[in-house]
Structure formats: C-alpha cells, structure tokens
Motif scaffolding. Structure first.
Motif: not given
Length: 183
Positions: A46-62
């Motif tokens: 989110x800070x670094x705006x890395x698409x792959x990292x967002x795809x990993x972290x978002x479902x994990x948090x949910x």
C-alpha cells in the motif's frame, strides 16, 4: 484420544532445556514474526504501491479477521478448558485461562502461511512448515490440546479453500481487487 496425544507431546517438556527453549520461542514469539511479515507486505503493497504485495496481503487480512471472529464464536459456543486448568501438565509458561478451542495461534499462523503460499510457493511452504511447528509447540508447552491446534488449522484451511475456489472468483472480489489496485 485428544488427552492421550496431548500427554505424548507434553510429556517431552521439561526434559531438554534446548528443546524447551525452541518450543517456548515457537509458541510465544513466532506469531509476531508472521505479523511482522504481514506488516511488511502491507507496507510494500500500500505504501510502495506494489500490486503483488497487495494481492497477497488483502485476502490474508480479510481471512484473519473472519477466522478470529469465528474462533471467538466457536470458543463461546463450545468452551474447551485449557489442559493446565484441568490436569497437571508440564506448563512451560503461564497463559490466561480462556477458551482453548480452537487455537488462535494456529489460526493466525496458518492463515498467513496459506495466504502467502497462494502467491509465493517457496516462502509459503516454509511458513506452512513453521506454522506446524508452532502448532506442535502449543501442545508441547501445555497451552493447548492437539485437537485445538488441528481445529485452528482446519478453520484456516477451509477459509483459504473457500476463498480460492469461490470468493476470489466472484464479482465482489473482482471489484475489491480493482479498488485495491487503484489505491
């Protein structure tokens, strides 16, 4: 059977100082390593705006949020005492005497491990192995019965499976992904 398995594992405690230390560290502190890793993915995504990292972290948090809520509900509906509150055990450190089933440590580490494994197989497999060690350590130190840990793992596995097979392909999730990529 649960008590028998518990005794087999927990009776190994207090016999080898090195193994006890490894199990205490695994039981108490490895979860913070997983949280740190999740935080790194969150910052990179989110800070670094890395698409792959967002795809990993978002479902994990949910999934972690859903799983912890389910764990709390299950703990209320089916309150299992911790082993140290019912029996004399090799308790390597004290813990609050709350619901034992399912193990939230097991839920947390396995949810993160599986979520990362969905996108990054090498790291994911390593984290799954470490999550299993955490689960065993929770029994070893006297905090949980084996079925508490297995229940936590099962909850994480089922929610991950539902996400992969169903939710990740729905229009809601596709909209969420577009929003996440926009951020």
């Amino acid at each position: 059977m649960n008590l028998t398995l518990f005794r087999l594992i927990n009776n190994l405690a207090d016999k080898n100082a090195f193994l006890d230390t490894v199990m205490i560290v695994s039981s108490k502190y490895v979860i913070y390593l997983y949280a740190l890793l999740l935080g790194v993915y969150l910052i990179i995504g989110y800070v670094g705006k890395n698409k792959k990292a967002k795809e990993i972290v978002t479902p994990i948090i949910v999934l972690i949020t859903i799983n912890v809520i389910l764990s709390f509900i299950i703990g209320i509906m089916w309150h299992e005492q911790r082993p140290f509150s019912e029996y004399t055990v090799n308790l390597l450190y004290t813990h609050k005497n709350n619901a034992s089933f399912p193990s939230t440590h097991a839920i947390g580490v396995m949810t993160i491990a599986l979520g990362i494994n969905n996108k990054t197989k090498k790291l994911g497999k390593l984290l799954i192995i470490l999550a299993i060690i955490v689960g065993i350590s929770r029994v070893y130190v006297g905090q949980h019965y084996p079925f508490d840990v297995l229940g936590g793992f099962l909850l994480a596995i089922i929610s991950n499976y539902i996400y992969i097979k169903g939710f990740s392909k729905t229009s809601i999730c596709k909209k969420m992904r577009r929003y996440v990529h926009f951020m």
